[in-house]
Design a protein around this motif. Structure first.
Motif, PDB file in Angstrom:
ATOM      1  N   ARG A 150       2.395  -1.206  -2.440  1.00 10.60           N
ATOM      2  CA  ARG A 150       1.843  -1.382  -1.095  1.00 10.60           C
ATOM      3  C   ARG A 150       2.486  -2.624  -0.485  1.00 10.60           C
ATOM      4  O   ARG A 150       2.228  -3.736  -0.945  1.00 10.60           O
ATOM      5  CB  ARG A 150       0.326  -1.593  -1.165  1.00 10.60           C
ATOM      6  N   GLU A 204       2.008  -3.956   2.470  1.00  9.79           N
ATOM      7  CA  GLU A 204       1.305  -4.698   3.530  1.00  9.79           C
ATOM      8  C   GLU A 204       0.752  -6.046   3.092  1.00  9.79           C
ATOM      9  O   GLU A 204       0.526  -6.926   3.914  1.00  9.79           O
ATOM     10  CB  GLU A 204       0.197  -3.856   4.168  1.00  9.79           C
ATOM     11  N   ASP A 215       1.612  -0.160   5.886  1.00  7.10           N
ATOM     12  CA  ASP A 215       0.442   0.621   6.309  1.00  7.10           C
ATOM     13  C   ASP A 215      -0.577  -0.347   6.888  1.00  7.10           C
ATOM     14  O   ASP A 215      -1.483  -0.803   6.206  1.00  7.10           O
ATOM     15  CB  ASP A 215      -0.151   1.377   5.112  1.00  7.10           C
ATOM     16  N   LYS A 234      -6.755  -2.809   7.829  1.00 10.02           N
ATOM     17  CA  LYS A 234      -5.778  -3.855   7.515  1.00 10.02           C
ATOM     18  C   LYS A 234      -5.176  -4.406   8.801  1.00 10.02           C
ATOM     19  O   LYS A 234      -4.165  -3.914   9.285  1.00 10.02           O
ATOM     20  CB  LYS A 234      -4.679  -3.277   6.628  1.00 10.02           C
ATOM     21  N   ARG A 240      -2.345   3.475  13.273  1.00  3.69           N
ATOM     22  CA  ARG A 240      -2.101   2.834  11.988  1.00  3.69           C
ATOM     23  C   ARG A 240      -0.847   3.401  11.327  1.00  3.69           C
ATOM     24  O   ARG A 240      -0.320   4.428  11.729  1.00  3.69           O
ATOM     25  CB  ARG A 240      -3.321   3.003  11.059  1.00  3.69           C
ATOM     26  N   MET A 271       3.782  10.288   2.147  1.00  5.42           N
ATOM     27  CA  MET A 271       2.445  10.316   1.559  1.00  5.42           C
ATOM     28  C   MET A 271       1.641  11.383   2.267  1.00  5.42           C
ATOM     29  O   MET A 271       1.626  11.455   3.494  1.00  5.42           O
ATOM     30  CB  MET A 271       1.768   8.959   1.686  1.00  5.42           C
ATOM     31  N   GLY A 286      -2.057  10.507  -1.167  1.00  5.81           N
ATOM     32  CA  GLY A 286      -2.891   9.302  -1.041  1.00  5.81           C
ATOM     33  C   GLY A 286      -4.332   9.774  -1.055  1.00  5.81           C
ATOM     34  O   GLY A 286      -4.929  10.042  -0.014  1.00  5.81           O
ATOM     35  N   ASN A 305      -7.189   8.490  -1.565  1.00 14.44           N
ATOM     36  CA  ASN A 305      -8.284   7.749  -0.921  1.00 14.44           C
ATOM     37  C   ASN A 305      -8.445   8.210   0.522  1.00 14.44           C
ATOM     38  O   ASN A 305      -9.548   8.490   0.990  1.00 14.44           O
ATOM     39  CB  ASN A 305      -8.008   6.243  -0.918  1.00 14.44           C
ATOM     40  N   ARG A 315     -14.263   6.084   3.801  1.00 16.77           N
ATOM     41  CA  ARG A 315     -14.135   5.526   2.453  1.00 16.77           C
ATOM     42  C   ARG A 315     -14.704   4.126   2.338  1.00 16.77           C
ATOM     43  O   ARG A 315     -14.850   3.583   1.247  1.00 16.77           O
ATOM     44  CB  ARG A 315     -12.663   5.527   2.018  1.00 16.77           C
ATOM     45  N   GLY A 352      -4.025   7.845  -5.370  1.00 17.90           N
ATOM     46  CA  GLY A 352      -5.302   7.250  -4.941  1.00 17.90           C
ATOM     47  C   GLY A 352      -6.066   6.702  -6.142  1.00 17.90           C
ATOM     48  O   GLY A 352      -5.655   6.903  -7.292  1.00 17.90           O
TER      49      GLY A 352
HETATM   50  C1  PEP Z   1      -4.593   6.286  -0.463  1.00 13.86           C
HETATM   51  O1  PEP Z   1      -4.991   6.450   0.692  1.00 13.86           O
HETATM   52  O2  PEP Z   1      -4.993   6.963  -1.431  1.00 13.86           O
HETATM   53  C2  PEP Z   1      -3.613   5.241  -0.779  1.00 13.86           C
HETATM   54  C3  PEP Z   1      -3.074   5.154  -1.967  1.00 13.86           C
HETATM   55  O3  PEP Z   1      -3.335   4.344   0.190  1.00 13.86           O
HETATM   56  P1  PEP Z   1      -4.311   3.137   0.607  1.00 13.86           P
HETATM   57  O4  PEP Z   1      -5.434   3.105  -0.387  1.00 13.86           O
HETATM   58  O5  PEP Z   1      -3.468   1.917   0.598  1.00 13.86           O
HETATM   59  O6  PEP Z   1      -4.730   3.563   1.963  1.00 13.86           O
END
Ligand code: PEP
Ligand code: MG
Length: 750
Positions: A471, A473, A510, A515, A533, A604, A627, A629, A640, A678
């Motif tokens: 990541r 960022e 990201d 963020k 984003r 992603m 991804g 999450n 989330r 994720g």
């Molecule tokens: C996700 O969304 O699963 C991921 C890995 O990215 P982030 O948690 O940084 O949004």
């Protein structure tokens, strides 16, 4: 207020201070205080009740009630008039106590002959310490000035209690900041830690609550206020005029700092005998009491501002900065209301754990804590008020529980848990060099997620095959300005050096959503997670994206490079982002720079839409990383970061697993490599099910690799898939019960 009363309260405070300055044990001091107050206020009775534990008040000293009831009489919070004062945090003033609602007769005290009752809370900055009571035989209501005088005395007593003036004798006298307290918060990062409290912002200690010279105190207060106003004005000129929220907060600060009412109330308190610091603190206590009662979020924000301002003023007056000179204890556990990612990074790995009163799972601090693998508990309300530097503390990041000053039984059980985890880690370490080879002969590639240079050493220790998600960022979040291309190139290059030829999938920036970069104009979006984003920002304002791509190309220095774009929702976005990269490759080539020997460009998959993209997308992209999450939050429409809903839908829900199988199918069709990065990839049972659905690469926190590998090596994925399919066919909404039952019979683990 009559002059006579004014000097009365000042005289009382002076007598109190002199009395407290005299040597003596805790009990003697309390006895002297009750005597002195009863005498000064011409009441027959003065009593002090202190909290023994969160819910029990104990009579600790009295002038006038029966001596044998001291340390015997106890009341629960809310019980009787004393309990009512404690619970409400408000005075109770009545001329006819027995007729009062909630009156409770306590024969051992002999108080039935006293009609008039005045009780005030002993509290410090919203922290409840006890209750102070005066009683008289004459059925009379105490005057406003008498109530005020007793409140001020109670405040000084609270201050002295804080300083430990009454500690030393009797259990109840040592109750403050000494008894065990458990805090139930939420998990920010799993893991267990034992250590000593280290407060990020140590509280200000007022050592001189009483002052003799009101004029001098008023001058000190005004000078401090001037300094405060100046600092707020400076902050205001330094903020970006476009930063509406920050401006608004500072404007509110300025308004409070200039408030005549605030100054007037504090000056009145000084004239009644308080020092400037104590006057500020008294106002602050009142603010905190209001905070507890105001439901309106906007008002609460403003009261928080006022509280913060009072803290600044106190620091100016006392000269106590954040640096107290105290040495950090061994095994420090950091406690803070909230903390920024940069500050947390500065502490680094020396922290054993972190506990925050606020924060959220997706906050930057949580991201850093995760990267540093430090157990983190969030939402531990009021812990910074309760804890003192050096207190013994246990942090259970798995359950989101914190034990402050635990008793030995709790500590022993906790140590067992840590020891068991250490044993398991040892077992996992033994698997480090072995592949995640299942009983059916399938090898699942296990990779790690990273975001800091500090993560890279885990590559060796965890046995990860590579970095499945880097990541990028964090490097942007922890700085005050956009990092320079050269800085980024140097960092990415060091990451590749540390990876020693293993694959690192760099995800481009990201940002947006939760963020927010400190130097980026905040977008006032109603729904930032679905807003401007990630790649959306990168494509609309490609300057930073291009700079980052250049940095990556240069960092490779001829080595293979893997780049993936986050949050791609449709094919065109991927095409456009890819074109930027191809363009940068051409440019670098034209400049005569060495190009990476091989470049993989991936996307992603974080929005359901991409799973339905045209075949051409799957054919063009070198790899896809789910991804989970984000994908899960959009699949179930469940934020989330929202504690109320984020656990509501199971990853092992049949609909979600079916969807994952569809993505696997589309990738197989086009021969596209697929991974999952994720948080769920790091949970053994979830990882097993993902593998059973066809995923052959998982990327997770380094600490999860051992447990995931241990489970995968014990199972047959075909059998697991059959269990999943059978559960789905039976109409179950989640396959979890079936899988757990199967595991309990076949894998001898979990
Ligand atoms: C996700 O969304 O699963 C991921 C890995 O990215 P982030 O948690 O940084 O949004
Ligand atoms: Mg994401």
């Amino acid at each position: 207020m009559a002059d006579g009363t004014e000097s009365d309260s000042r005289r009382l405070l002076r007598r109190l201070r002199d009395s407290l300055a005299e040597p003596g044990k805790g009990q003697e001091r309390l006895d002297r205080i009750t005597h002195l107050i009863a005498d000064s206020m011409r009441c027959e009775v003065c009593s002090i009740y202190l909290f023994r534990d969160d819910d029990t008040l104990e009579l600790c000293a009295t002038e006038g009630l029966k001596a044998e009831s001291v340390h015997q009489t106890r009341l629960r919070m809310g019980e009787g008039l004393v309990g009512r004062v404690a619970k409400s945090g408000q005075p109770v003033n009545t001329g006819n106590a027995p007729a009062e609602r909630g009156f409770r007769y306590m024969p051992e005290t002999g108080e039935e002959i006293y009609s008039a009752f005045l009780g005030v809370p002993i509290q410090r900055l919203g922290e409840k310490l006890g209750v102070m009571v005066v009683q008289s035989k004459t059925a009379r209501q105490y005057s406003e000035d008498e109530v005020y005088a007793l409140e001020v005395v109670a405040m000084v007593v609270a201050e002295m209690t804080e300083l430990g003036a009454f500690i030393g004798e009797g259990e109840a006298l040592s109750a403050l900041h000494t008894h065990p307290v458990m805090f139930r918060g939420a998990t920010g990062q799993e893991g267990a830690a034992e250590g000593r409290v280290w407060l990020h912002e140590p509280r200000v200690v007022v050592t001189n609550p009483v002052a003799d010279d009101p004029q001098a105190e008023c001058i000190r207060l005004r000078a401090a206020l001037d300094e405060l106003r100046l600092s707020v004005d400076t902050l205001l000129t330094e903020t970006d005029p476009g930063d509406g929220e920050q401006q608004q907060v500072l404007e509110a600060y300025r308004m409070f700092a200039n408030s005549r009412g605030w100054l007037k109330r504090m000056e009145e308190d000084i004239h009644r005998g308080l020092s400037a610091e104590a006057a500020v603190e008294k106002e602050q206590s009142a603010t905190r009491a209001r905070l507890d009662q105001v439901p309106d979020p906007y008002m609460r924000e403003r009261l928080h501002d006022l509280d913060d301002l009072a803290n600044r003023l106190l620091r100016i007056l006392t000269g106590q900065g954040y640096e107290t000179g105290a040495a950090m204890p061994e095994n420090p556990v950091l406690l803070a209301r909230n903390i920024g990612p940069g500050e947390l990074l500065e502490y680094g790995r020396k922290l054993k754990g972190v506990v925050l009163e606020e924060g959220s799972v997706g906050s930057h601090a949580a991201v850093v804590a995760r990267a540093l693998a430090i157990p983190l508990v969030i939402h531990a309300e009021r812990i910074t008020t309760e804890a003192l530097n050096g207190d013994h503390i246990l942090v259970d990041g798995d359950q989101g529980i914190v034990h402050l000053r635990p008793d030995e039984n709790v500590a022993a059980a906790f140590r067992d848990k840590i020891a068991m985890q250490a044993k398991a880690m040892e077992r996992y370490a033994g698997l480090r060099l072995l592949p995640a080879l299942t009983l059916c002969g399938t090898t699942v590639g296990l990779h790690m997620n990273a975001g800091l240079m500090a993560d890279l050493p885990s590559l060796e220790g965890s046995g990860a095959e590579g970095v499945g998600l880097f990541r990028t960022e964090l490097q942007f979040l922890i700085r005050n300005q956009v990092p320079k291309r050269g800085e980024l190139a140097a960092l990415y290059s060091r990451v590749l050096d540390a990876a020693r030829g293993r694959r690192v999938a760099f995800r481009t920036l990201d940002i947006g959503s939760d963020k927010v970069l400190p130097y980026m104009k905040p977008q006032d979006e109603p729904n930032p997670a679905m807003g401007w984003r990630a790649i959306r920002v990168g494509l609309e304002k490609p300057g930073v994206l291009r700079m980052q791509l250049q940095a990556l190309l240069r960092a490779a220095k001829g080595r293979p490079l893997t780049v993936m774009f986050p949050f791609v929702a449709q094919f065109e976005e991927f095409l456009e982002a890819r074109d930027h990269l191809l363009h940068e490759i051409d440019r670098e080539g034209a400049l005569g720079r060495t190009l990476p020997e091989k470049i993989e460009i991936g996307a992603m998959l974080e929005t359901p839409s991409l799973a339905f993209a045209p075949k051409a997308f799957f054919e063009l992209t070198d790899f896809i990383s789910i991804g989970g999450n984000d994908l899960k939050q959009f699949f179930f429409a469940a934020d989330r970061e929202n504690e109320r809903v984020r656990r509501r839908y199971d990853t092992l829900n049949v609909s979600f697993l079916t969807f994952i199988a569809q993505i696997v199918g589309r990738c197989e069709e086009s021969g596209t490599s697929l991974s999952f990065c994720g948080e769920d990839a790091g949970r053994p049972v979830e990882a097993l099910c993902l593998a059973a659905m066809g995923l052959r690469n998982l990327s997770m926190r380094p600490a999860s690799i051992g447990p995931v590998k241990a489970l995968l090596r014990r199972v047959d994925l075909r059998e697991a898939r059959a269990v999943i399919d059978a559960a789905a066919a039976s109409g179950a909404h989640s396959v979890r019960p079936a899988i757990m039952e199967w595991l309990s019979r076949h894998a001898e683990v979990v």
